[in-house]
Scaffold this motif. Sequence first.
Motif, PDB file in Angstrom:
ATOM      1  N   ALA A 215      23.408  58.119  55.793  1.00 42.19           N
ATOM      2  CA  ALA A 215      23.064  58.724  57.084  1.00 42.19           C
ATOM      3  C   ALA A 215      23.545  57.872  58.244  1.00 42.19           C
ATOM      4  O   ALA A 215      22.844  57.713  59.239  1.00 42.19           O
ATOM      5  CB  ALA A 215      21.556  58.978  57.168  1.00 42.19           C
ATOM      6  N   CYS A 216      24.715  57.313  58.110  1.00 39.71           N
ATOM      7  CA  CYS A 216      25.340  56.590  59.214  1.00 39.71           C
ATOM      8  C   CYS A 216      26.416  57.496  59.795  1.00 39.71           C
ATOM      9  O   CYS A 216      26.257  58.700  59.797  1.00 39.71           O
ATOM     10  CB  CYS A 216      25.873  55.251  58.707  1.00 39.71           C
ATOM     11  N   ARG A 217      27.525  56.905  60.274  1.00 41.11           N
ATOM     12  CA  ARG A 217      28.557  57.764  60.891  1.00 41.11           C
ATOM     13  C   ARG A 217      29.886  57.622  60.188  1.00 41.11           C
ATOM     14  O   ARG A 217      30.928  57.484  60.835  1.00 41.11           O
ATOM     15  CB  ARG A 217      28.722  57.378  62.355  1.00 41.11           C
ATOM     16  N   LEU A 218      29.809  57.655  58.872  1.00 43.07           N
ATOM     17  CA  LEU A 218      31.058  57.457  58.138  1.00 43.07           C
ATOM     18  C   LEU A 218      31.710  58.786  57.813  1.00 43.07           C
ATOM     19  O   LEU A 218      31.033  59.788  57.610  1.00 43.07           O
ATOM     20  CB  LEU A 218      30.762  56.724  56.823  1.00 43.07           C
ATOM     21  N   SER A 219      33.027  58.750  57.747  1.00 44.88           N
ATOM     22  CA  SER A 219      33.743  59.947  57.336  1.00 44.88           C
ATOM     23  C   SER A 219      34.401  59.689  55.984  1.00 44.88           C
ATOM     24  O   SER A 219      34.587  58.540  55.576  1.00 44.88           O
ATOM     25  CB  SER A 219      34.831  60.284  58.364  1.00 44.88           C
ATOM     26  N   HIS A 220      34.735  60.750  55.316  1.00 50.54           N
ATOM     27  CA  HIS A 220      35.458  60.633  54.049  1.00 50.54           C
ATOM     28  C   HIS A 220      36.733  59.841  54.231  1.00 50.54           C
ATOM     29  O   HIS A 220      37.107  59.023  53.393  1.00 50.54           O
ATOM     30  CB  HIS A 220      35.818  62.020  53.504  1.00 50.54           C
ATOM     31  N   GLN A 221      37.382  60.111  55.351  1.00 54.17           N
ATOM     32  CA  GLN A 221      38.655  59.450  55.609  1.00 54.17           C
ATOM     33  C   GLN A 221      38.495  57.941  55.672  1.00 54.17           C
ATOM     34  O   GLN A 221      39.277  57.182  55.110  1.00 54.17           O
ATOM     35  CB  GLN A 221      39.197  59.977  56.939  1.00 54.17           C
ATOM     36  N   GLY A 222      37.442  57.540  56.402  1.00 54.85           N
ATOM     37  CA  GLY A 222      37.210  56.109  56.510  1.00 54.85           C
ATOM     38  C   GLY A 222      36.971  55.481  55.152  1.00 54.85           C
ATOM     39  O   GLY A 222      37.505  54.417  54.821  1.00 54.85           O
ATOM     40  N   CYS A 223      36.167  56.145  54.339  1.00 52.19           N
ATOM     41  CA  CYS A 223      35.878  55.619  53.002  1.00 52.19           C
ATOM     42  C   CYS A 223      37.140  55.602  52.156  1.00 52.19           C
ATOM     43  O   CYS A 223      37.365  54.669  51.373  1.00 52.19           O
ATOM     44  CB  CYS A 223      34.800  56.481  52.329  1.00 52.19           C
TER      45      CYS A 223
ATOM     46  N   HIS B 162      40.084  47.303  43.461  1.00 42.90           N
ATOM     47  CA  HIS B 162      39.030  46.920  42.529  1.00 42.90           C
ATOM     48  C   HIS B 162      37.646  47.269  43.026  1.00 42.90           C
ATOM     49  O   HIS B 162      36.644  46.831  42.460  1.00 42.90           O
ATOM     50  CB  HIS B 162      39.082  45.407  42.267  1.00 42.90           C
ATOM     51  N   LEU B 163      37.610  48.049  44.066  1.00 40.24           N
ATOM     52  CA  LEU B 163      36.331  48.496  44.590  1.00 40.24           C
ATOM     53  C   LEU B 163      36.126  49.937  44.148  1.00 40.24           C
ATOM     54  O   LEU B 163      37.023  50.762  44.265  1.00 40.24           O
ATOM     55  CB  LEU B 163      36.388  48.435  46.118  1.00 40.24           C
ATOM     56  N   VAL B 164      34.945  50.238  43.641  1.00 39.87           N
ATOM     57  CA  VAL B 164      34.633  51.637  43.336  1.00 39.87           C
ATOM     58  C   VAL B 164      33.899  52.195  44.542  1.00 39.87           C
ATOM     59  O   VAL B 164      32.867  51.647  44.950  1.00 39.87           O
ATOM     60  CB  VAL B 164      33.746  51.746  42.080  1.00 39.87           C
ATOM     61  N   VAL B 165      34.438  53.229  45.120  1.00 42.62           N
ATOM     62  CA  VAL B 165      33.879  53.798  46.340  1.00 42.62           C
ATOM     63  C   VAL B 165      33.286  55.163  46.010  1.00 42.62           C
ATOM     64  O   VAL B 165      34.004  56.115  45.750  1.00 42.62           O
ATOM     65  CB  VAL B 165      34.975  53.937  47.427  1.00 42.62           C
ATOM     66  N   GLU B 166      31.966  55.210  45.995  1.00 42.12           N
ATOM     67  CA  GLU B 166      31.299  56.476  45.652  1.00 42.12           C
ATOM     68  C   GLU B 166      30.755  57.126  46.912  1.00 42.12           C
ATOM     69  O   GLU B 166      30.079  56.474  47.710  1.00 42.12           O
ATOM     70  CB  GLU B 166      30.119  56.214  44.697  1.00 42.12           C
ATOM     71  N   VAL B 167      31.010  58.404  47.036  1.00 42.83           N
ATOM     72  CA  VAL B 167      30.399  59.162  48.122  1.00 42.83           C
ATOM     73  C   VAL B 167      29.451  60.159  47.481  1.00 42.83           C
ATOM     74  O   VAL B 167      29.857  60.955  46.630  1.00 42.83           O
ATOM     75  CB  VAL B 167      31.452  59.876  48.990  1.00 42.83           C
ATOM     76  N   ILE B 168      28.211  60.074  47.876  1.00 45.03           N
ATOM     77  CA  ILE B 168      27.169  60.870  47.220  1.00 45.03           C
ATOM     78  C   ILE B 168      26.745  61.978  48.160  1.00 45.03           C
ATOM     79  O   ILE B 168      26.417  61.729  49.318  1.00 45.03           O
ATOM     80  CB  ILE B 168      25.968  59.979  46.859  1.00 45.03           C
TER      81      ILE B 168
ATOM     82  N   HIS C 223      26.368  69.227  56.280  1.00 48.28           N
ATOM     83  CA  HIS C 223      27.311  68.375  56.994  1.00 48.28           C
ATOM     84  C   HIS C 223      28.678  69.021  57.093  1.00 48.28           C
ATOM     85  O   HIS C 223      29.040  69.886  56.317  1.00 48.28           O
ATOM     86  CB  HIS C 223      27.423  67.005  56.328  1.00 48.28           C
ATOM     87  N   MET C 224      29.401  68.550  58.053  1.00 50.26           N
ATOM     88  CA  MET C 224      30.786  69.006  58.213  1.00 50.26           C
ATOM     89  C   MET C 224      31.621  68.392  57.103  1.00 50.26           C
ATOM     90  O   MET C 224      31.235  67.415  56.481  1.00 50.26           O
ATOM     91  CB  MET C 224      31.331  68.572  59.576  1.00 50.26           C
ATOM     92  N   ASP C 225      32.786  68.934  56.903  1.00 55.62           N
ATOM     93  CA  ASP C 225      33.610  68.550  55.763  1.00 55.62           C
ATOM     94  C   ASP C 225      33.869  67.061  55.642  1.00 55.62           C
ATOM     95  O   ASP C 225      33.812  66.509  54.556  1.00 55.62           O
ATOM     96  CB  ASP C 225      34.967  69.273  55.836  1.00 55.62           C
ATOM     97  N   ASP C 226      34.143  66.403  56.758  1.00 54.03           N
ATOM     98  CA  ASP C 226      34.628  65.053  56.610  1.00 54.03           C
ATOM     99  C   ASP C 226      33.514  64.017  56.588  1.00 54.03           C
ATOM    100  O   ASP C 226      33.754  62.850  56.372  1.00 54.03           O
ATOM    101  CB  ASP C 226      35.619  64.736  57.739  1.00 54.03           C
ATOM    102  N   TYR C 227      32.309  64.438  56.784  1.00 59.48           N
ATOM    103  CA  TYR C 227      31.226  63.473  56.942  1.00 59.48           C
ATOM    104  C   TYR C 227      30.774  62.954  55.589  1.00 59.48           C
ATOM    105  O   TYR C 227      30.584  63.711  54.641  1.00 59.48           O
ATOM    106  CB  TYR C 227      30.082  64.181  57.668  1.00 59.48           C
ATOM    107  N   ALA C 228      30.597  61.663  55.501  1.00 55.32           N
ATOM    108  CA  ALA C 228      30.140  61.074  54.233  1.00 55.32           C
ATOM    109  C   ALA C 228      28.700  60.648  54.410  1.00 55.32           C
ATOM    110  O   ALA C 228      28.415  59.684  55.112  1.00 55.32           O
ATOM    111  CB  ALA C 228      31.008  59.869  53.879  1.00 55.32           C
ATOM    112  N   ASP C 229      27.800  61.383  53.777  1.00 57.49           N
ATOM    113  CA  ASP C 229      26.392  61.066  53.996  1.00 57.49           C
ATOM    114  C   ASP C 229      25.979  59.752  53.374  1.00 57.49           C
ATOM    115  O   ASP C 229      25.346  58.931  54.006  1.00 57.49           O
ATOM    116  CB  ASP C 229      25.503  62.185  53.455  1.00 57.49           C
ATOM    117  N   THR C 230      26.347  59.568  52.125  1.00 53.48           N
ATOM    118  CA  THR C 230      25.964  58.323  51.469  1.00 53.48           C
ATOM    119  C   THR C 230      27.177  57.685  50.826  1.00 53.48           C
ATOM    120  O   THR C 230      27.878  58.295  50.024  1.00 53.48           O
ATOM    121  CB  THR C 230      24.889  58.573  50.399  1.00 53.48           C
TER     122      THR C 230
END
Lengths: 639, 201
Positions: free
Chosen positions: A581-589, A598-604, A611-618
């Motif tokens: 619940a911050c202000r991250l977008s899929h693109q940023g992640c 070597h980083l596993v980046v999970e968007v939950i 939410h709008m398409d690009d928003y990454a909630d968790t």
Amino acid sequence: MITNKKPRSSDTDSNYMRDDRTEMSEEDDRSPPSDSIANGSCLTRTCTPGSGSGSGSGSSSIPEYAAPYPDRVLENVLENVLWFLTSRKDRNAASLVCRSWYRVEAMTRSDLFIGNCYAVSPERATSRFTRVRSVTLKGKPRFADFNLMPPNWGAHFAPWVSATAKAYPWLEKIHLKRMSVTDDDLDLLAESFSGFKELVLVCCDGFGTSGLAAVASKCRQLKVLDLIESEVSDDEVDWIMCFPDTETCLESLIFDCVECLVDFDALERLVVRSPSLKKLRLNRFVSIGQLYRLMVRAPQLTHLGTGSFSPSEDVAQGELELDYVSAFAACKSLVCLSGFREIVPDCLPAIYPVCANLTSLNFSYANISAEQLKPIISNCHKLQTFWVLDSICDEGLQAVATTCKELRELRVFPFDAREDIEGPVSEVGLQAISEGCRKLQSILYFCQRMTNAAVIAMSKNCPDLVVFRLCIMGRHRPDHVTGKPMDEGFGAIVMNCKKLTRLAVSGLLTDTAFAYIGKYGKIVRTLSVAFAGDSDMGLKYVLEGCPRLQKLEIRDSPFGDTALLSGLHHYYNMRFLWMSACRLSHQGCQQIAQALPHLVVEVIKHEDVVHMDDYADTLYMYRSLAGRRHDVPQFVSIL
Amino acid sequence: MQRSMAYERHLNLEATELRLGLPGSDEAPEKTSTTPSARSNKRASPEISEESRSKGSSSLSSEVENCEGETAPPAKEQIVGWPPIRSYRKNCLQPRKNDRVDGAGMYVKVSVDGAPYLRKIDLKVYKSYPELLEALEDMFKLTIGEYSEKEGYNGSDFAPTYEDKDGDWMLVGDVPWDMFISTCKRLRIMRGSSEARGFGC
């Protein structure tokens, strides 16, 4: 600016310089760890590294010793020495010296600690470390405890139990935290490890009493069965009855979180035939009369969880007339008391005889007032750990401050965990504690109102603070006297508490608070942030300023992609980053994922959030040697 | 905290309105100023978020208006996972079913000397001593008599007594009804002139 990808010391197998994992140690010795090294008999041990001749075990090593390679001698010596090295950090450092040291360290490590079960695959861990006796695994991130993670996210014990069952048949101890464990897993565990001694499950779920029954009945050497804050389903199997009828080796039996009835007579018989039992924590279905019966059977207890601490409904007068005071008095070794799940305050005086010896007291389920607490606490001069409900009010905390000069750890939990009520504890209690308990090292304090002045006072009065977690329950609450943000208070904590490694902040906080943390929090390893900060700068200060940061969990704070990108230089040094619940977008992640392979980046994704398409909630990201995991549920996408 | 108090009073008015919908379900989410405008709610619990989505646009705009003037009004909606207490702990501290003081009734055992088995009655059903005594007389088919401060219960062989939370046996009727309700653990109707007289002296 990515300056350095090499990770610092850590608790996982994160040796990135040695990417070539295909080179297995040829001394892939599967024999159980040798115990007989103390005599310095390195020349005659059965487990000498095979010199390729295939005659590594059993035979007298004189022929081998006659023509050793110099590094073989060194390895023998090293092996002897490294057995004594217990600290993970030291071992990780030793393993980086050279290949030889790496091999020997791997062979002599007996305690395997995996801080994130997804950081390495079970196969990889078991092939590197061949003589492990104890495995510790941690799974879900802490915010999962507060329903911020959908169920079935992962952290399954199953692949680990099957890998270790094959690799370490002599395994003695398994310690799991926030893992999903099934009854089948427990059954496999019980079947596979004949010498199994210790099972500790903290905040785990997915299993029930039938899994416990399997462990109880098949693990004949079991010394420790500790279930702590885990969810255990009631399969209507009485697992207590499944312990063997003979004398047991039990030293610790903790089941206070198990929400089902156990057969009391079976429990009593079990206690009678467990002469080594030192730690017993009962669940709330055990009445005070039943407690009495157990205590007279086990006066040797050092740790006791008292169960409900109230009379059962149906039993008549008898229960109230038992001599509880002498039962407690007979437990001369009792140092740790907890339970009191449904306490009848009239029963409290029974514990007077043990107060003077107590080092740990957990009243965090006991709704008692200051008046009820005072006669107890005034005797607890040796108390070092105290967990309590805020029902004792500031007055109760003042009583604690007056007597408990040895206090190291204090946790004050809210009886009523809502946001906008008049709370019973405040800055008054915190101030009192800071003045009375100068040796305080760890505090968790829930309150409704606080002032900077009290927090600053604590920063000055308690220089030994290692853990400072303040939860002002109303979101964005300022200092209720001055109306200002809580920046100065937390700033003082990071500035004055030179040993601080864990911090949780709350209340109204601007970017200034984070500037303080970045500037002064040089050894902070764990940071929890909720509803705080003004802009990306807040997170940037922390990511750029805290070189030791390992675990960062943030919720509902206005940090976006720019802030996230400012931490690229550091993410390989961290165990994980959680941002919800911050202000991250899929693109940023996505950018992070591309920059750091070597980083596993999970968007939950959460169902209840639109939410709008690009928003990454968790966002939950962590370094890993294993790459993307194979058990990803449909609500998780790995970038 | 005047602003928050004013806000709370405001909320109370709304809460007492008669309308369909969950109580507190149309409070605006608190942090509209700090979250991306793309989000329609703030991790509210499912029921509440559905409510706010189903409302017409007119009510939504009025919620926004309300919110603009406030700096950090405490929202009454349940935020998931806040405060950060494990649900196990929250559940443990809820009053239990067998707790004395909840809405589900306050059952206590009643024994009568000489009767073969006990009964249970719900003290919450009664509002005063005369009501309770009448019910007891009815249940056990006996006469208890009149209460008098000086002489206890005159006029019959039976005297109603109760065990209080200190474990002492007291005569029913001495203390105010509310105090009796909160301290009574069980009832015993004593029988026999000599024992009953014992209270009167």
